[in-house]
Design an enzyme around this catalytic site. Structure first.
Site, PDB file in Angstrom:
ATOM      1  CE  LYS A 126     -23.644 -34.570  -3.006  1.00 38.45           C
ATOM      2  NZ  LYS A 126     -24.635 -35.603  -2.628  1.00 38.45           N
ATOM      3  CB  CYS A 161     -37.098 -25.008  -5.266  1.00 39.53           C
ATOM      4  SG  CYS A 161     -36.645 -25.349  -6.960  1.00 39.53           S
TER       5      CYS A 161
END
Length: 483
Positions: A179, A288
Site C-alpha cells: 500500500k 525522518c
C-alpha cells in the site's frame, strides 16, 4: 479497467495490481494526485476497497507455497531483472517523483532513483551467500520466509521506501501486498509495472492503493497477513500496531525522528556547518532521519550562525522540474500547513530567527513552497527542538561541554539518526557510542546501503537495509538432531 493516463511522467496505469495483472477497483472512488509546485490535480488513481485488499491477500497467500520453494538463485535473478529495469526507466521514475511530491529533478535523478535501485541490488547480492541454514552442533538453524507481508510506505521517499521493503521481502521468499502513500502513488505504479515486466510470478507482488484509514488499517488487522512493515508517522505506527495486536503478527516500524548533529569543539566548521545545513534540508527537510538539531559549542556559536546563514542564502527555491532549482516545494498541502505552523511556533517561543521565516519565498504565489528557515538560540524545552517538523527548518542549540552536548542529543523521545563532527576521530567515536539512536554518521560519510537503519524508542522497532533488513522477513526454526 480505466485506461492508462499520461501525467508528464510517462504513461501510468491508474488501477490496482493484483494476482499478476492490472485490475479495476471494486468501487468507483478515486484518489487525486496533486502537483505540489502548482497545486493542480495531475492525475487520479483508483481507491481500493477492503474487498480489493482481500483479493490481493488471497493472491499472495495462494502464491506463497510455490514462491517460497523457488531456488535462491531464481530469486536473485528476478531481483537483478528488477534492478536493471529501474535503471533503464530511471528518467520516467524521476519525473514521476518530481510531479507527485516535488523532489527536484536533480535530486530525483541523483538520489531517489539510484538509491532505490541500490536496495534491490543489495537484496540480490545478499542471496549469493546468505546462510539460510547453519549448524550448531547437531542442531540446524533454518531461516524461513515469514509469509504474506503487508508493506505500508510513505510519501516523502516513495520509490526508495518501496524497494527497501519489497526487495528484501522477495529475497526472503515472501509474497507481498503493497500500500503506497495515496499522496505520491505514481512512482509506485511505475514500479509495479517494472515488477510485472521482470516476470515475477502471479500473486507474489500485489499493489492496492488507498488511504491509511481504510486500506492500511485493514491490512494491519488482516488475519492472512503475517507481517506488517510500515514507514510513517508515529500516529500511524501506533494505530497499525494496535490493529495488528489481535492477530499477533510481526510489526516493524520506521517512524519519526528529531536527529541531533553534534559539532565537537575541534570540528572543521567550514565543512561541517554547510554539510549539516544541507543534510537537514535534503529532500526539503522531509526525511525522518534529517539532522534538524545542530548542537554546537557556545564559544563558536557566532561563527556557526554566519556559515549557516550563508549556506541557506545560496539555496535556490523554485520549480522542481528546473535543473537549476536546489529546493522544491513541500510535498502536500497538509504538510505545508504543518511547517508554517511550526515556524510560527518557533518565533512565538522566542527562538532567534537567523533566516527564512513565515510565508512563501519571494516570487512564489502558489505551490507549497517555504523559506529555508534556521533558528538559533534554541533550547531543548522548545517545541521546535522536540517535535518533528518535516520541512526545511533547522534548530541551532548551543552547549558548554561535551557531556551537555550528549545530554541535549538524547533529550528527545526519538532515536532514529544522529551525526557527530570532529577532527579527533576517537573522541567522535566515543560521543557516537553515547547517542541513543539506531544510526550515527561520523563526519558526513558516504551512504552505506548495507548499514542497518531503524530507531530506538518512539522512532520504531526493527531494522531495514542490508542483511538486517532481510532478516526482518525471516522466521527462525531449530531442527534438533539434524546432523
Amino acid at each position: 479497467m480505466t485506461g492508462a493516463v499520461e501525467t508528464g511522467a510517462g504513461v501510468i496505469q491508474p488501477g490496482l495490481y493484483i494476482d499478476g495483472g492490472w485490475q479495476d477497483a471494486s468501487g468507483a472512488a478515486t484518489l487525486p494526485v496533486v502537483d505540489p509546485a502548482t497545486e493542480e490535480e495531475i492525475a487520479t488513481v483508483a481507491a481500493g476497497t477492503v474487498a480489493d485488499l482481500d483479493r490481493a491477500v488471497a493472491a499472495a497467500r495462494a502464491a506463497f507455497a510455490g514462491f517460497t520453494a523457488t531456488p535462491v538463485a531464481a530469486r536473485r535473478a528476478m531481483l537483478e531483472r528488477i534492478h536493471a529495469l529501474i535503471l533503464e526507466r530511471a528518467e520516467p521514475l524521476a519525473r514521476a517523483l518530481t510531479r507527485e511530491m516535488g523532489a527536484t529533478i536533480s535530486h530525483a535523478r541523483g538520489a531517489h532513483v539510484p538509491l532505490a535501485a541500490a536496495h534491490v541490488r543489495v537484496a540480490a547480492d545478499l542471496l549469493t551467500d546468505y546462510p539460510f541454514l547453519t549448524m550448531r552442533g547437531t542442531t540446524a538453524i533454518v531461516r524461513e520466509p515469514i509469509g504474506v507481508c503487508g508493506l505500508i510506505t510513505p510519501w516523502n521517499w516513495p520509490l526508495y521506501q518501496i524497494t527497501a521493503k519489497v526487495a528484501p521481502a522477495l529475497a526472503a521468499g515472501c509474497t507481498v501486498v503493497l500500500k503506497p502513500s495515496e499522496l505520491s502513488p505514481l512512482s509506485a505504479l511505475l514500479f509495479a509495472q517494472i515488477v510485472h515486466d521482470s516476470g515475477v510470478p502471479r500473486g507474489v507482488f500485489n499493489l492496492v492503493n488507498g488511504t491509511g484509514a481504510a486500506i492500511g488499517a485493514a491490512m494491519a488487522a488482516h488475519r492472512d497477513i503475517d507481517m506488517i512493515s510500515i514507514t510513517g508517522s508515529n500516529r500511524a505506527g501506533v494505530l497499525v500496531a494496535q490493529a495488528a495486536a489481535p492477530t499477533v503478527k510481526r510489526v516493524t516500524q520506521e517512524l519519526g525522528g528529531k536527529s541531533p548533529n553534534i559539532l565537537l569543539p575541534d570540528a572543521d566548521l567550514a565543512r561541517a556547518v554547510p554539510l549539516g545545513v544541507m543534510a537537514a534540508f535534503r529532500n526539503v527537510g522531509q526525511s525522518c532521519s534529517a539532522p534538524t538539531r545542530m548542537i554546537v559549542p557556545r564559544a563558536r556559536l557566532t561563527e556557526v550562525e554566519a556559515i549557516a546563514r550563508a549556506t541557506a542564502s545560496a539555496i535556490t527555491v523554485g520549480d522542481p522540474a528546473d535543473e537549476a532549482t536546489t529546493m522544491g516545494p513541500i510535498a502536500n498541502a497538509a504538510q505545508h500547513r504543518r511547517v508554517a505552523a511550526m515556524i510560527a511556533t518557533g518565533i512565538a517561543e522566542g527562538a532567534t530567527l537567523l533566516c527564512g521565516g513565515p510565508g512563501r519565498p519571494p516570487g512564489h504565489h502558489r505551490g507549497y513552497f517555504v523559506r529555508p528557515t534556521i533558528f538559533t538560540g534554541v533550547t531543548s524545552d522548545m517545541r521546535i527542538a522536540q517535535e518533528e517538523i518535516f520541512g526545511p527548518v533547522l534548530a541551532i542549540i548551543p552547549y558548554d561541554d561535551i557531556d551537555e552536548a550528549v545530554a541535549i542529543a538524547n533529550d528527545t523521545v526519538f532515536g532514529l539518526g544522529g551525526h557527530v563532527q570532529g577532527a579527533d576521530l576517537d573522541q567522535a567515536r566515543a560521543v557516537a557510542r553515547r547517542i541513543r539512536t539506531g544510526q550515527v554518521h561520523l563526519n558526513h560519510p558516504e551512504w552505506d546501503p548495507h548499514a542497518p537503519f531503524g530507531g530506538y524508542r518512539h522512532s520504531g522497532n526493527g531494522r531495514e537495509y542490508g542483511a538486517f533488513g532481510l532478516e526482518e522477513y525471516l522466521e527462525t526454526k531449530a531442527i534438533l538432531g539434524f546432523a
